[in-house]
Write an enzyme that holds these catalytic residues in place. Structure first.
Site, PDB file in Angstrom:
ATOM      1  N   ASN A 168      -0.244  -4.934  -0.713  1.00  0.00           N
ATOM      2  CA  ASN A 168       0.114  -6.482  -1.232  1.00  0.00           C
ATOM      3  C   ASN A 168       0.168  -7.547  -0.007  1.00  0.00           C
ATOM      4  O   ASN A 168       0.080  -8.663   0.067  1.00  0.00           O
ATOM      5  CB  ASN A 168       0.919  -6.585  -2.204  1.00  0.00           C
ATOM      6  CG  ASN A 168       0.534  -5.968  -3.736  1.00  0.00           C
ATOM      7  OD1 ASN A 168      -0.003  -7.229  -4.160  1.00  0.00           O
ATOM      8  ND2 ASN A 168       0.833  -4.737  -3.902  1.00  0.00           N
ATOM      9  N   GLU A 169       1.055  -6.833   0.859  1.00  0.00           N
ATOM     10  CA  GLU A 169       1.247  -7.711   2.161  1.00  0.00           C
ATOM     11  C   GLU A 169       0.329  -8.027   2.539  1.00  0.00           C
ATOM     12  O   GLU A 169       0.274  -9.318   3.373  1.00  0.00           O
ATOM     13  CB  GLU A 169       2.286  -6.953   2.958  1.00  0.00           C
ATOM     14  CG  GLU A 169       2.602  -7.772   4.395  1.00  0.00           C
ATOM     15  CD  GLU A 169       3.624  -6.904   5.520  1.00  0.00           C
ATOM     16  OE1 GLU A 169       3.571  -5.607   5.210  1.00  0.00           O
ATOM     17  OE2 GLU A 169       4.141  -7.455   6.228  1.00  0.00           O
ATOM     18  N   ARG A 170      -0.622  -7.343   3.190  1.00  0.00           N
ATOM     19  CA  ARG A 170      -2.023  -7.623   3.862  1.00  0.00           C
ATOM     20  C   ARG A 170      -2.866  -8.995   3.177  1.00  0.00           C
ATOM     21  O   ARG A 170      -3.169  -9.855   3.636  1.00  0.00           O
ATOM     22  CB  ARG A 170      -2.777  -6.475   4.183  1.00  0.00           C
ATOM     23  CG  ARG A 170      -2.402  -5.782   5.298  1.00  0.00           C
ATOM     24  CD  ARG A 170      -2.540  -4.395   5.053  1.00  0.00           C
ATOM     25  NE  ARG A 170      -1.303  -3.907   6.075  1.00  0.00           N
ATOM     26  CZ  ARG A 170      -1.191  -2.361   6.205  1.00  0.00           C
ATOM     27  NH1 ARG A 170      -2.089  -1.327   5.482  1.00  0.00           N
ATOM     28  NH2 ARG A 170      -0.414  -1.945   6.945  1.00  0.00           N
TER      29      ARG A 170
END
Ligand SMILES: Cc1cc2nc3c(=O)[nH]c(=O)nc-3n(C[C@H](O)[C@H](O)[C@H](O)COP(=O)(O)OP(=O)(O)OC[C@H]3O[C@@H](n4cnc5c(N)ncnc54)[C@H](O)[C@@H]3O)c2cc1C
Length: 393
Positions: free
Chosen positions: A229-231
């Site tokens: 999700n961070e990317r």
């Protein structure tokens, strides 16, 4: 299932009950969350309506037209983009109810306690220890590069709970209270001159077992939800056509004809096309996300985002000539957000250097794309079956 008409009518009801012009900003945001219009794909009772994610656009369009306040997503990006999906996937009902509303409203800022001095790309090598003590865990160790730790109320944390098994297997995932007396946050100054991130020392920090996400020893799997999700949240933000960095460079080009050269024109056009391709690819990725959690394709988005930001901000500095070399903001501040478009060209150029490091370096993301998207042979990994405590450090 809730459809577009129903969502539009709920949004209009929210606006009628809480007129933006006369309602306190936080009260409006809380009412929006309670109406299920915060993130419509989240479950009912947790800010959503269990509706298709694509229908969020119906809410956003209605609210923007009515001049309603938003939750200032840039200030709470780690909470929204990384903590929330992990809490949703792995938190108990009690945890989800406790944390998601203040996170979305922006009353509680989150940070990410993952990287350590000896564990960045090789995150699974981390050495921060969590030891069980009755109903609590006691955490000791050091984290580094922690964005927003100086303003955070809560953190997502991974720590080693079993040093006797291979590194990926002995990690557990927690929610850490940043106001615990054992948490010490020290600023780290960046190339921009300011300290947007920090080092964080954890000494005897107590975390209730109720704030564990996922099973003991399963923290690496839980962390994958955060990292994927961070990317997407770094590389896949929704922007309008000619928005973001390319918009700044194109505006300078239009407004300052005296700066133009033939070579820079060609490069600007190439980057404009690349930026538009990246934007449309992001749209497609978000539509795929409607069906579930992001996959390794998010790594490719983030790779493109870093490359483009560095190329466009470099072009902008070159276009501005001597003026582009001036950087008047080199002063120690501790900002609570990264503002790519509201600052000068020098800031964009310097800050975008970190884009190819944060959220996974370009080299590491290339490995992920090679192995998990293209199916190429994996890197040799000779520490897979060795207990963490026996690894060379
Ligand atoms: C602006 C910014 C904000 C950040 N915010 C946070 C945060 O909030 N929370 C957090 O936990 N972390 C944060 N980070 C840390 C970030 O995730 C790490 O810096 C990153 O994962 C790289 O780790 P490292 O710095 O230890 O470098 P290293 O892992 O030591 O890498 C050094 C170099 O070796 C290369 N390398 C390493 N392994 C391989 C490999 N297998 N193949 C090829 N090349 C390799 C890398 O690409 C890099 O060029 C942030 C970083 C930045 C720059």
């Amino acid at each position: 299932m809730t459809d577009a008409e129903e969502i539009r009518s709920l949004t209009r009801q929210l606006l009628a009950d809480n007129p933006p012009a006369t309602t306190d900003r936080t009260d409006f945001l809380k009412a929006r969350f309670d109406a299920g219009l915060a993130w419509v794909h989240y479950p009912v009772g947790l800010g959503g309506l269990a509706a298709p994610r694509a229908l969020q656009a119906v809410v956003d369009t209605e609210l923007a037209a009515a001049g309603a306040p938003d939750n200032d997503p840039r200030r709470i990006g780690i909470g929204l983009g990384m903590a929330a999906p992990t809490l949703l996937a792995y938190g108990s009902e009690e945890v989800k109810r406790r944390f998601l509303r203040p996170l979305w409203v922006g009353e509680e800022v989150w940070c990410q306690l993952f990287s350590e001095p000896g564990a960045g790309s090789d995150l699974a090598a981390l050495g921060t220890r969590a030891v069980r003590d009755g109903e609590d865990w006691v955490v000791d160790g050091q984290k580094v590069w922690t964005s927003s730790a100086h303003v955070a109320r809560w953190a997502i944390l991974i720590a080693r709970t079993d040093p006797d098994v291979p590194k990926h297997r002995g990690i557990t995932y927690f929610v850490c209270d940043m106001t615990d007396p054992g948490v010490e946050v020290r600023p780290l100054r960046q190339i921009t001159g300011e300290a947007e991130f920090n080092e964080v020392f954890l000494s005897g920090v107590r975390i209730p077992d109720a704030h564990r996400l996922g099973e003991i020893g399963d923290g690496w799997r839980v962390a994958q939800t955060t990292l994927m999700n961070e990317r997407v949240s770094i590389g896949g933000a929704r922007i309008p056509r000619e928005g973001g960095m390319i918009g700044k460079a194109a505006t300078t080009w239009r407004e300052r004809p005296e700066l133009r050269t033939h070579d820079l024109h060609r490069r600007l056009l190439d980057l404009w096309v690349d930026a538009e391709v990246a934007r449309l690819t992001g749209e497609r990725l978000r539509q795929q996300l409607v069906a579930g959690q992001p996959g390794p394709e998010g790594s490719a988005m983030k790779l493109g985002f870093a490359r483009l930001n560095q190329a466009i901000s470099g072009l902008e500095v070159e276009l501005l000539g001597e003026e582009g070399l001036l950087y008047g903001e080199w002063e120690m501040r501790r900002p609570d957000l990264v503002d790519f478009t509201g600052r000068d060209a020098g800031y964009r150029y310097l800050r975008s250097k970190g884009n190819s490091i944060e959220g996974g370096t370009t080299e590491v993301l290339l490995n992920i794309v090679a192995e998990r998207v293209l199916g190429l042979p994996s890197e040799p990994r000779n520490d897979k079956d060795v207990a963490w405590k026996d690894l060379a450090r």
